[in-house]
Design an enzyme around this catalytic site. Structure first.
Site, PDB file in Angstrom:
ATOM      1  N   ASP A  84       0.840  -1.193   0.000  1.00 38.42           N
ATOM      2  CA  ASP A  84       0.000   0.000   0.000  1.00 38.42           C
ATOM      3  C   ASP A  84       0.876   1.244   0.000  1.00 38.42           C
ATOM      4  O   ASP A  84       1.888   1.292   0.722  1.00 38.42           O
ATOM      5  CB  ASP A  84      -0.874   0.031   1.256  1.00 38.42           C
ATOM      6  N   ASN A  93      -3.833  12.553  -2.228  1.00 39.59           N
ATOM      7  CA  ASN A  93      -4.782  12.962  -3.268  1.00 39.59           C
ATOM      8  C   ASN A  93      -5.575  14.185  -2.853  1.00 39.59           C
ATOM      9  O   ASN A  93      -5.771  15.123  -3.633  1.00 39.59           O
ATOM     10  CB  ASN A  93      -5.742  11.802  -3.568  1.00 39.59           C
ATOM     11  N   HIS A 127      -5.623  14.987  -7.718  1.00 47.13           N
ATOM     12  CA  HIS A 127      -5.628  13.656  -8.320  1.00 47.13           C
ATOM     13  C   HIS A 127      -4.601  13.515  -9.439  1.00 47.13           C
ATOM     14  O   HIS A 127      -4.084  12.405  -9.669  1.00 47.13           O
ATOM     15  CB  HIS A 127      -7.027  13.326  -8.852  1.00 47.13           C
ATOM     16  N   ASP A 180      -1.997  10.546  -9.519  1.00 47.01           N
ATOM     17  CA  ASP A 180      -1.776   9.644 -10.644  1.00 47.01           C
ATOM     18  C   ASP A 180      -0.294   9.561 -10.996  1.00 47.01           C
ATOM     19  O   ASP A 180       0.230   8.483 -11.310  1.00 47.01           O
ATOM     20  CB  ASP A 180      -2.567  10.123 -11.869  1.00 47.01           C
ATOM     21  N   GLU A 203      -4.421   2.345  -4.600  1.00 48.08           N
ATOM     22  CA  GLU A 203      -3.003   2.528  -4.282  1.00 48.08           C
ATOM     23  C   GLU A 203      -2.346   1.233  -3.834  1.00 48.08           C
ATOM     24  O   GLU A 203      -1.253   1.241  -3.273  1.00 48.08           O
ATOM     25  CB  GLU A 203      -2.842   3.589  -3.188  1.00 48.08           C
TER      26      GLU A 203
END
Length: 304
Positions: A173, A181, A186, A190, A217
């Protein structure tokens, strides 16, 4: 490098091999086999043919038996096979098609028909591979996706169970990714996932290794024939490499830069267990690594 499609021609008659070879050599990389056993040897290599022209009537092992063995092998089952034969009964044609051949070409050969059928089936095969590739890749990171991982896990589980080899799996993770985020946007999130994916892909180096995006994630790393110390070493290396990216994350409880937590397990696949058991055990170790403060690797060795 010769990147032309590779065609395997299987026929026990030298004349037929020469005729087809001369017809196709200009456009394709041609490989010849004079019997069924030789054909199977030619196919089971690191670079198998893209298409097979297979004679039916051969001594010792006929074309139908070769076809059966090709379709029973996971590595060769998707190679298109065109039957070539002098037999002209509908029953013979149906027999080959029912066993997995994609087409039938009768002797004597008509060059334009042979070329046209090869071209068509190679195009279909190439398009299918492209679609399968897209279906098995994550759109953002362009690494294998969860579906691809689950297929690989099933395949490696069966292989290791047959050979008695162990299997290691790590789940990972990105720490506090929601906070990243929410605060950096975002688009930045990304970009982080792409960089993390690059790290994972760089460490899944052996042919059987697989790193994949599991969802959001979360990522996975499948390591066949890797013991617990080896799996733990790779996982720790990945953890350090992600931290060394130096991506600022002021809103993380695990540190001032972006980090990751990993949980792993090493297991001997057996008939009394199933692949999902390995994933559940690795996920449990990941949960514990996060519970203990994140940015660490926890690994359990279930082979002892």
């Amino acid at each position: 490098m010769d990147d032309r499609p590779k065609i395997l021609i299987v026929d026990d008659e030298r004349l037929n091999l020469n005729v087809l070879s001369d017809l196709l050599r200009q456009d394709y990389k041609v490989i010849l086999a004079k019997n069924g056993n030789q054909a199977l040897e030619r196919v089971n290599t690191e670079t198998p043919p893209d298409l097979i022209l297979l004679d039916v009537v051969m001594p010792e092992m006929d074309g139908y038996e070769v076809l059966r063995r090709l379709k029973d092998n996971d590595r060769t089952k998707d190679i298109p096979v065109i039957i070539i034969t002098a037999l002209d009964s509908m029953q013979d044609e149906a027999k080959g098609l029912e066993r997995g051949a994609v087409d039938y070409i009768r002797k004597p050969f008509h060059p334009p028909i042979v070329k046209a059928r090869l071209k068509n089936h190679l195009t279909i095969s190439r398009q299918r591979k492209l679609l399968e590739g897209l279906a098995n890749l994550d759109g953002l990171t362009e690494m294998p996706n969860r579906r691809s991982f689950e297929l690989a896990l099933e395949r490696e589980w069966r292989r290791c169970m047959r050979s008695g080899e162990l299997l290691s799996l790590a789940m990972m993770d990105v720490d506090c990714f929601k906070q990243y985020n929410d605060n950096y946007g975002h688009a930045a999130g990304d970009d982080v996932l792409k960089k993390v994916a690059h790290v994972l892909l760089s460490e899944a180096r052996r042919p059987g290794d697989l790193s994949a995006r599991y969802g959001g994630e979360e990522f996975v790393l499948l390591l066949p024939e890797t013991d617990a110390s080896g799996g733990r070493y790779i996982a720790e290396k990945i953890r350090v490499m992600i931290a060394d990216l130096g991506i600022v994350h002021e809103f993380s409880s695990a540190g001032q830069v972006l980090t990751a937590s990993l949980g792993g397990v090493t297991f001997f696949p057996s008939t009394g267990s199933k692949p999902q058991d390995l994933a559940i055990a690795a996920d449990s170790m990941l949960y514990e690594a996060k519970r203990r403060g994140r940015n660490q690797v926890l690994w359990t060795d279930l082979t002892v």
